[in-house]
Design a protein around this motif. Structure first.
Motif, PDB file in Angstrom:
ATOM      1  N   ALA A   1      56.432 -79.884  33.572  1.00 51.49           N
ATOM      2  CA  ALA A   1      56.816 -80.780  34.666  1.00 51.49           C
ATOM      3  C   ALA A   1      57.270 -80.002  35.888  1.00 51.49           C
ATOM      4  O   ALA A   1      57.948 -78.972  35.784  1.00 51.49           O
ATOM      5  N   GLY A   2      56.861 -80.493  37.072  1.00 53.34           N
ATOM      6  CA  GLY A   2      57.308 -79.911  38.323  1.00 53.34           C
ATOM      7  C   GLY A   2      56.669 -78.588  38.687  1.00 53.34           C
ATOM      8  O   GLY A   2      57.177 -77.871  39.550  1.00 53.34           O
TER       9      GLY A   2
ATOM     10  N   GLU B   1      53.347 -88.993  41.590  1.00 50.55           N
ATOM     11  CA  GLU B   1      54.090 -87.744  41.532  1.00 50.55           C
ATOM     12  C   GLU B   1      54.114 -87.107  42.912  1.00 50.55           C
ATOM     13  O   GLU B   1      53.207 -87.285  43.710  1.00 50.55           O
TER      14      GLU B   1
END
Length: 306
Positions: free
Chosen positions: A177-178, A302
């Motif tokens: 994630a990220g 996102e």
């Protein structure tokens, strides 16, 4: 959700078609396959790191990122190393047919783990893509190969598409994630190169870092292309999933024949036009299937991360 499924697949497939031609050229001038794995991985990793620092500096002190990169390197190096072995043991036509089964393994795994549902457009896309590839390679099946490869070699050969399919699913589902595509590309490439370094040192010893000038120039050139390939691949994997991404292999089959004709004067005939048409149909069906899936299951929003 990313855009440009067809254009990205076309670019990736064309690169996958020309890559073996360039790699073969490197081996002709004395660069070994293990040297290619090690040094191209480190060069690609460095180039992507420079891009990341210039465009959008990111944090690499992320345990999940490095575990992900290490996993990608394992699942990528395994089928690639296996391919370097079996290509010397089985006919080229058989090798191509086996490689063309990668989308089937990928779709089967996606269905088993619930990543995708059965979709008639996907199935037709796989059928037309395999038909387009088979049209090019099946007529070559009459070529004799001496000695006849043992059954266990043929069985082992199917590890290539299986492990490539596992790699694609892993890369898609375990994305940290990220984290952006350049960060992932840096870590995977560096891990891939460093992982093969001990093998290089054992096999070549003091000659590990020795190559001709033209070999070095060629290695740097193909590494530059691989920078673009890694960004394209991870963009597809992240935004469209492994089932769509892996079907670029059908484009590489057609482009590989064309490049083989151009660089090595291999024969080319009407099959190329028919095969290209079938691959275009496969791409269109795959694009339509992806559009339907996106309507049924809207992608999560996102923030843009590069």
């Amino acid at each position: 959700m990313g855009r440009g499924l067809v254009s990205n697949m076309l670019g990736l497939g064309l690169f996958w078609g020309v890559s073996p031609v360039i790699t073969r050229g490197l081996t002709i001038v004395g660069v070994t396959p293990v040297q290619i794995i090690v040094f191209s991985g480190l060069i690609v990793g460095f180039c992507l790191w420079v891009l990341q620092r210039l465009l959008n500096p990111g944090d690499f002190a992320n345990k999940r990122l490095w575990l992900y990169g290490l996993g990608c390197a394992v699942f990528l190096n395994l089928p690639f190393g296996l391919s370097l072995y079996v290509i010397t043991e089985i006919p080229l036509a058989t090798y191509s047919i086996i490689g063309s089964t990668t989308p089937f393994f990928g779709y089967a795994i996606a269905l088993i783990i619930g990543l995708e549902r059965a979709n008639w457009r996907r199935i037709l896309a796989l059928f037309f893509g395999l038909l387009g590839s088979g049209l090019l390679i099946l007529p070559l099946s009459h070529v004799e190969f001496t000695p006849e490869p043992p059954f266990y070699i043929l069985l082992l050969s199917f590890g290539m598409p299986l492990f490539y399919a596992i790699y694609h699913v892993f890369a898609s589902q375990m994305w940290p994630a990220g984290v952006g595509t350049r960060q992932v590309g840096v870590v995977e490439s560096v891990c891939s190169g460093l992982m093969a370094l001990p093998l290089l040192l054992v096999m070549m010893g003091s000659s590990s870092f020795v190559m001709t000038t033209i070999g070095l120039i060629g290695l740097i050139a193909i590494s530059g292309l691989w920078v673009i390939e890694r960004l394209t691949f991870f963009n597809l994997i992240r935004n469209f999933g492994p089932v769509s991404t892996v079907q670029a292999i059908y484009i590489s089959t057609v482009s590989g024949v064309v490049f083989g004709h151009y660089f090595f004067e291999e024969p080319i005939d009407w099959r190329i036009a028919v095969s290209a048409g079938l691959v275009i149909v496969a791409l269109w069906l795959n694009s339509r299937a992806q559009a339907v899936i996106q309507k049924i299951v809207p992608p999560e929003t996102e923030p843009a991360i590069n």
